[in-house]
Design an enzyme around this catalytic site. Sequence first.
Site, mmCIF file in Angstrom:
data_model
loop_
_atom_site.group_PDB
_atom_site.id
_atom_site.type_symbol
_atom_site.label_atom_id
_atom_site.label_comp_id
_atom_site.label_asym_id
_atom_site.label_seq_id
_atom_site.Cartn_x
_atom_site.Cartn_y
_atom_site.Cartn_z
ATOM 1 C CD GLU B 222 -1.787 -2.357 0.879
ATOM 2 O OE1 GLU B 222 -1.025 -2.894 1.708
ATOM 3 O OE2 GLU B 222 -2.243 -2.959 -0.101
ATOM 4 C CG ASN B 306 -1.999 -5.311 -3.043
ATOM 5 O OD1 ASN B 306 -1.400 -5.792 -2.094
ATOM 6 N ND2 ASN B 306 -2.138 -4.010 -3.203
ATOM 7 C CG ASP B 348 -5.732 -5.091 -1.106
ATOM 8 O OD1 ASP B 348 -4.570 -5.297 -1.469
ATOM 9 O OD2 ASP B 348 -6.079 -5.081 0.086
#
Lengths: 202, 620, 316, 187, 656
Positions: B222, B306, B348
């Site tokens: 992220e 991801n 995700d």
Amino acid sequence: MKALRPVSDVGGLPSVVFGQRSLMWWGTLGFMVIEGWTTALIFASYFYVRQNFEAWPPLQTPLPSLTIPTINLALMLASFIPAALAARAGKALDRAGVRRWLTVMSVLVVPTVVLRWWDLWALNVRWDTNAYGTAVWLLVGFHASLLLFDVGDTVGLTLFYWLKPMPAKSFSDASDNSMYWYFTVALWAAIYLIVYVGPRIF
Amino acid sequence: MQHIGDTHRGWAHVGALVATCALVCLAACRPDESRSTGSTNVQRGAAPTTAGGEVDLGADDGQWVMPAKNYAATRFSGLTEINEQTVARLRPIATFSTGTLRGHEAAPIVANNTMYIVTPYPNFVYALDLTKPGLPVKWSYNPKPLLASQGVACCDVVNRGAVYDAGKIFFNTLDGRTIALDAATGKPAWDTKVAEINIGETITMAPLVVKGRVLVGNSGGEMGVRGWVKGLDENSGKVVWTAYATGPDKDVLIGPSFKAYYTKDQGKDLGVSSWPPGAWKIGGGTMWGWIAYDSTLDLIYYGTANPGPWNPDVRPGDNKWTSTQFARRPEDGTAVWAYQLTPHDEHDYDGVNEQIIADLPIGGQTRKVLIRPDRNGYVYVIDRQTGQLLSANPYVFINSTTGVDLKTGQLAVNPDKSPQVGKVIREICPAAPGGKDWQPSAYSPKTGLLYIPHQNLCMDEEGVSANYIAGTPYVGMNVKMYAGPGGNRGEFEAWNPVTGKQVWAVKEDLPVWSGALVTAGDVAFYGTMDGWFKAVDARSGKLLWQFKTGSGIIGQPVTYKGPDGHQYVAVLSGVGGWSGAIVAGMLDPRDSSAAAGFVNAMRDLPQKSTMGGMLYVFGL
Amino acid sequence: MHSLFDPSSPQARAVAGLWWWMLAVGGTVWLIVIVAMLWAAITRRQRRLSSDLVRLDDTAHVRTERVVTIASGITVAILIAFLAYDFTVGHALAQHPLRALTIDVTGHQWWWQVLYEDPDPSRQLVTANEIHVPVGVPIQFKLRAADVIHSFWAPSLNGKKDLIPGYTTTLWFQADTAGRYRGQCAEFCGLQHAKMAFYIVAEPKPKFAAWLAAASQAPASPSDPHLVYGQRVFLSAGCATCHTIAGTQARATVGPDLTHLGSRETLAAGTLANTRENLLRWIVDPGLWKPGVHMPAVPLSPPQQEALADYLESMK
Amino acid sequence: MGPSLERNIARTLLITVAIAAVACEREQRNLGQSQSAAPSAFVADVDLQPGPTFISDTSEGPFDDNAYNTAEGQALFEEMNCSGCHAHGGGAMGPALMDDQWIYGSLPNQIFASIAQGRPNGMPAWKYRLNNKQIWELVAYVRSLSGLTPKGARPAREDHMMVIPAPNQTPNAKPKNSSLPSASMFP
Amino acid sequence: MTAPPPHDHTGLPADMTLTDDAVAREAAQLDSIWRDGRGFWGWLTTVDHKSIGKRYIITAFLMFIAGGIEAAMMRTQLARPENTLLGPDRYNQIFTTHGTTMMFLFAVPIMTAMGLYFVPLMIGARNVAFPRLNAFGYWTYFVGVVFLYVSLFANTGPDAGWFSYVPLAGPQYSPGHRVDVWAQLVTYTEIAALCAAVNIIVTTFKMRAPGMSLNRIPLFVWAQLVVSFMIVFAMPAVATGSTLMLAADRAVNTQWFNPAEGGDALLWQHIFWFFGHPEVYIIFLPALGFVTPIVETFSRRPVFGYTALVMANITTAFFAFGLWVHHMFATPVPELGQSLFTAASMLIAIPTGVQIFCWIATLWLGRPELRTAMLFVLGFIFTFVNGGITGVMLASVAFDKQAHDTFFVVAHLHYVLLGGGVMPLFGAFYFWFPKIVGRMLDETIGKIHFWLFLIGVNLTFFPMHILGLEGMPRRVYTYLAATGWGPLNLVATAGAYIIALSVIAFLYNVLKSWRGGAPAGPNPWNSSGLEWAIPSPPPSYTFLHVPVVHSRHPLWEPAVDMPVVTGLRTDRREVLLTTAFDARPDSRHHAPGPSIWPLYLALCMGVMWIGSIFSPYFVLIATGLSAIGLVGWALQSTSTPGTERVATGDAVVELA
């Protein structure tokens, strides 16, 4: 300036008239058109934003509840009877009759304003949740302002009939009041069908 | 999805017919129960030499040397003292406070009558003496990770455990170091910095030691980092190889011996060409989950996370090799095959979940497979020699994709649920944490069932612009999660990987964010986020026993044989993690996008659990 | 370069043709009406007798009625002709080519982000405020807005199309002649609506291909210590939190992509000519040139400013 | 034009001038790039103050009562990825900003210092990336999230997914400083 | 056309006349009943349509001057490239305020104000149908005017354009209260316009002089009637859009225009232009109503094609609601829809063309007399036809995509509005000023005014056509020298100053003539309408006796005297109601007298709308305050004792 030449005496004409002969009827009609048209535009907006959703109400938004709005509609429709009787008593120049039926009508319509608060919560969505919530709140909320005004009008007229010696003109007012009430209820019936019932059918 | 089930109904029938046959086969493959039971009484002076890596320490049911129990990652123990009959008598034997309050996702490690615990940040390590009553601390170690590392750790400052090998304890710190401690004294043998927190890299995974290599991957998908797995020399801590998940083939360690099964995964430098220019440098594909190892094929298996950012519009293409199942050689990291599970992932759906090594009877023959309950909601059964997909069946409600084409290996995306910039797409199932997040399943060769702890969440998503600033989040998505169909947010499910069907399921109100454990006593263990530690019948799912711990459980239960010869079960209690961030991070539930939208689904958690950090050991 | 009077695409030419035709017809109509009016008001005034004008002269009235009816009929005819011509032009403009170069344009307050689409994502190209296109090839624009409504308009090439949040709109044209065409935002978009211009550079195909190849290459890392210092300033002084320079760690997307800034002809969305002096002025105080612009003045020492400007200008 | 009309017009003009004289700070657009001076930041991690009584700095940031600059701060909050860690005020990796708990203090200069200098548990230092004006804008926006700035200057909803009650609907806050058990627990 | 009704309605002897003595006595009696109260209080409480109309006209004209000053500031800023006189922030506030002022506070109010003043005069009524509503409308408008300009001076002037496109005007991109000011102001003025519209409609339908059947209504009144209907259908759209949607999105975070949550930015444009396009005709049709009497009077000829003109009015109004999408051709509206709107936009040119032809025909048939008012009509045709032709051009989708949102459109709309609205308005001022004030405006200054204005308008706006086609967008606070737009902009700015000079000339003329102009007498132009049958300025009761009408041009009838009706009570404000279509006397109506409640309620409205910007609770507070006002209003209407003759069924009953 030319000399004046009387050709007609209007002194014998009535000074209190009913229905489309009276000015107030026209004025009431004018504002009914304005308010009805505004509601129509909000309806148009409601259907416009509806195109942006795959489901209506949108996914994750519950359907509106029916109980309270239905009770409210029933109450409003029931009030048609005293409203019609009050209008008829007005035309018959029956002061006691007008007073009686206006009172009955007031008793029936005052709860509709109170119930309107619950009508709003029966939508089961907040106005700021999404455009659906906004549209239904505006429809019901805008009608609430008409309702408040109209119920206030009815109750005020009733009180005047009890507290003051009403002039002859007020008979005409009583019948116009009923006409405006029919209109308000008709609008609500449309909103009820489209906002509360519609999403269940389509 | 339904039509996939229909298509493969014939296949499923065959599977059902051979189910009994399978059980017999698997029973044969199972480690010898009696032998392992016998060996646990012995005070092990020296662990088996593992420099060659051939010996699977995990085969010893008396111990629990790695979080997944063994290289096959089954989390299955052959111990039977605790079984359907006896489990009801289970009671706490000892507790130990870890001194920290964030999410405790680690598995206690048991080796040589010592239990090793790694806490969440600041990653204290405790060695508890199992031979003495009350489990006193033998030694403890404080690696003193940088305070600032907390600021770049997505989804709580967790740690998923240590690993024991060759007299050493290996673990990772949040600030990106891998540390080897002497198992007996707690003295550090080496301490290698492998990740850089200034660009957003942290490490939360438990390392795995295979053939003298300590395998470590980074977290930070992220934060716009570039994912990698490194192989460190077990003795010196030197980085021997680094396999990136994105970029040119030489970085991904794709060489001539690489052979992807599906054409979609074949080609040169796909890790570059499936991205907009340069985007692979900040494209994610981290590895913070589980690695399995098959010594017969000498391959390690892991999946990558991801792609970054979440907002898929800014990274057209397949985004290789994110959300990809890899098979590599442990010594030098060379990729042998790869299969991209979720190309151009939009939601995700990391691919870091566990893969369990098993030999299953499929299509009339025993196939060497990986069983992978993936985050995208499918249980994949993959031929672990070639990377061929054998089956992929949904174990949760899925509408973001419509199935996997077994011929091409392609995941069919439902375009209606693709996120859009500036528009909320509602009811995407499963939600961003997937059908199942990191929480590992257990596989019992005895029942032939996979025990999947998972959540049942859907979400609303809106793509927003994502700005890359090194060391800051790079997400570009507004998310709001909530319970999926049925209203329960979690489930503990038994799954038959041969038939591809659910056998039974226990609905849980909260997401089941703990790992699973299953034993030869036919008892399966898991914990709930409101603090219940539960044992259920492995065949029926019937609740046999439960105990309320002090905080929500998101850790991995383990079982071992104590010095007294009795079987024990241990688990860490301490709510947190992504799902428990509302409690562990004291987040504000008025913001439904808090913790990347998970808070919206967990508004009631603060009323059900508070922060904690406690080890519970249960025995009969 | 920036005018309906200089059409440089078949699309703009069709509209210009329509315009000249409308001007001729409309001007004639106007002239006739005005002459008739003046004739009636001035000339006829003298000829009229003053007697009893209130009463109608029936023959005059009938004649006038006929004239008015004919005039109205001619009006209708002209309008039908207008409509027919307009529909022809509109229909031609609405025909989308099958094969076209697709360019995504995103409007921001107050600059244009430009992305050249390619089926192969690794061949995508991102740039800002200056759009190179090949001559003689249909160009399809996909238009989006990042914040408020903007409107994409290069008058010499085609009419405008709005960029509306929540919508993706399209526009296409085909530049006929090589040249630089100015375009500007045509929908009020806030404080700096006035200074939100862009340039379309139409080039012969080989030149365009060369440009595309060059633009797709990340600029070489500087070796001159002064430029290295400039790059360090860029990466560490906050520039990189908003801008991208390919090949460096700066990959932010809040502000325009600055890769190959030195090769662009203007700065700040057509506000300043791209000279080193202007760049320096712009960096020192952007708000002076575009009050309200979202780019901040970054506190830098003069040597840092110089190095930064030199570094940015060095990326041709 | 009767004299009373003239009088009435004069009266209206008077009212107009009077109200206009009260210049509306809230609506000022600070378009120049002039730098607001950075404060001498005074940060208290605990309420205990040895020595003479603690005297707080100003309770209002330079842009607290300015809707335009608060909105600029709102944009920066997204662009600088503040929302990546603090979500839309609810928090994630970073602590919640819309609640009444302020680890490093809720005064404008304290928040300024937190942004400019960073905080040890993971808050990056932004002073080399943002100029003082931008940081003050962020201060105004962050304070608006929890209802610390005047209501009329707080932002309304954004054109995005509706995830928080808009700051202009948040009740005015009475902040508490350092009310958490241990600051080191929370980055 | 129906045949004229019989001469006489009640069979009274046709030769009966009134003596001078009786007339004087009756006039005194009526004046004591109808005149306004004394002093400031009387000024505040008046419900006389003439007082209110005059006030309305003056206020609206002051707004024209304010908008003009803003225009001059903008033109000064744009006189040369990269001018720094006004920054973008100030410029945006000024151009928004200019547009808002001109459209909402000047053009529509002044047109309805002319109607409110003159419709009763032209149809032989003593007041409008709802005098207190009329006062309320004015005060609401007045609060709006004060509100906007106070806001502008407090640096809270709206700055998102008079069209306030979302999302720029939405909560995220227009922080603060600037756009709220706009949104609420718009609603005020729409309430005022709606009150005026209802008043004009009912007045026209129910209060016409006996004999003035629909086919005899003056074209001025027709225009006002048609426009009032347009207002009833157009204004609710913008009130819905601005208050119920835009202001709600900004204040209570509704989601109408948030695309992420299913709202739509284009919804605003549809709603706004559904109002915005008819708005243009709401301004333009009354102006056409001014033209006809001026042309008739100064051609000494009944207008050519009365029926055609009425039909043109009605069709224009009808089509006006079908054009709004031509403001949105650059948005993603389906091509087919665009074509339909193109066709409709072109169709509307037909009725307009017909009207122009009819006027020219009238001139042709008549003996035109070039007084100032007439000059303005010629100037109107000269300028407006130009704007009309560019309007037809803009209906073309292909061309509009080039010209839209450029100075070409600025030129077009100013040609239409200044040519089609303001020119006839100035003509109307010259024509009716004597009626309102009783004194003539100076013709010489008037002609100077006219020529300066004509030259100024064309000098200002003609170059803008070219600027627009050369690519200059609208609403820019500056432009670069390199664009080459400088010289033409300088010319336009010079033109703007000439316009300013012309308006100064007009103001001088008005101030000079108000006190010192030549006395006008009842009918200085020898015109034909009923308004010229009464003294100038009109007495408080307007008509001593309600006139009876036998043709479209009552004062051009050869008869030497004026037929009137008698019998209305002189001891209270009584008006005659007639039937809606053929205008037969139907009943007598007791009209209300002076009242403070309209002002009070308008102020309550002010509290509601201004307060709601800051807190929704103000709506509740103001509702409570309004309730008091409504009760007061209602009590006043019921507190007029006297014997009434009540029509019940077929009978008429005397009631106390």
